[in-house]
Design a protein around this motif. Structure first.
Motif: not given
Length: 192
Positions: A96-122
């Motif tokens: 709970p004391n850590y902040e987590f961020a994602l690292i991804m390639g630009e190609d993955n960002l382009k398909s992020l809208h297909k990820w399960k609950n991508y809006d919750v991630i963002l």
């Protein structure tokens, strides 16, 4: 502490992965980069994957000389196939004391809208995007998003698929792997 999660099959981990992770560790506000070994990506065929623990061992070997780069088997015991949103929720609960961020390639960002609950991630996590040569266009709602950060990292044109195919064709790919990973792959006769 701010942790960048670099998800992948890492089959095998190569110098391109290390270059990007180290660049982020040294040139962003991330304190550590965790290489999260994905047991089974819902978008990839499982057949070509080495065993989970063999891929994790390669990450241990590749990162042992880097204080800010760490291997992670966090997804090994989560229900499969696993989704990033579930892993993030589990990690946030466990740390709970850590902040987590994602690292991804630009190609993955382009398909992020297909990820399960991508809006919750963002909504809950920042995303650090490194450049990749791709002919896909980024969806408009991800451009200039306050949680998405484009990183001026080197463009690395090395792929694990190319490495596996080259090993099978008995080509020398030694420069593309860290020395300890190359030795492990060679000793274990992987990808032949």
């Amino acid at each position: 502490m701010k942790i960048g999660l670099y998800f992948g099959s890492f089959n095998p981990i190569h110098i391109g992965h290390l270059i990007i992770a180290n660049h982020l560790a040294e040139n962003s506000d991330l304190d550590q980069i965790w290489f999260v070994v994905t047991p089974h990506n819902p978008f990839k065929k499982k057949s070509s994957l080495l065993d989970n623990y063999q891929r994790l061992e390669m990450i241990h070997l590749a990162t042992e000389d880097y204080d800010k780069l760490k291997p992670s088997d966090i997804e090994f015991n989560l229900p499969q196939p696993n989704y990033t949103v579930n892993t993030l929720a589990y990690l946030q609960e466990k740390h709970p004391n850590y902040e987590f961020a994602l690292i991804m390639g630009e190609d993955n960002l382009k398909s992020l809208h297909k990820w399960k609950n991508y809006d919750v991630i963002l909504e809950n996590h920042h995303i650090y995007v490194y450049p990749r040569i791709s002919n896909k266009t980024t969806p408009a709602h991800f451009i200039n998003h306050n949680k998405i950060h484009t990183i001026d990292a080197p463009i690395i044109q090395i792929s694990s698929t190319h490495i596996r195919n080259s090993i099978k064709a008995t080509k020398n790919i030694k420069p593309l792997l860290s020395p300890k990973v190359w030795q492990y792959v060679d000793e274990m006769n992987f990808y032949k």
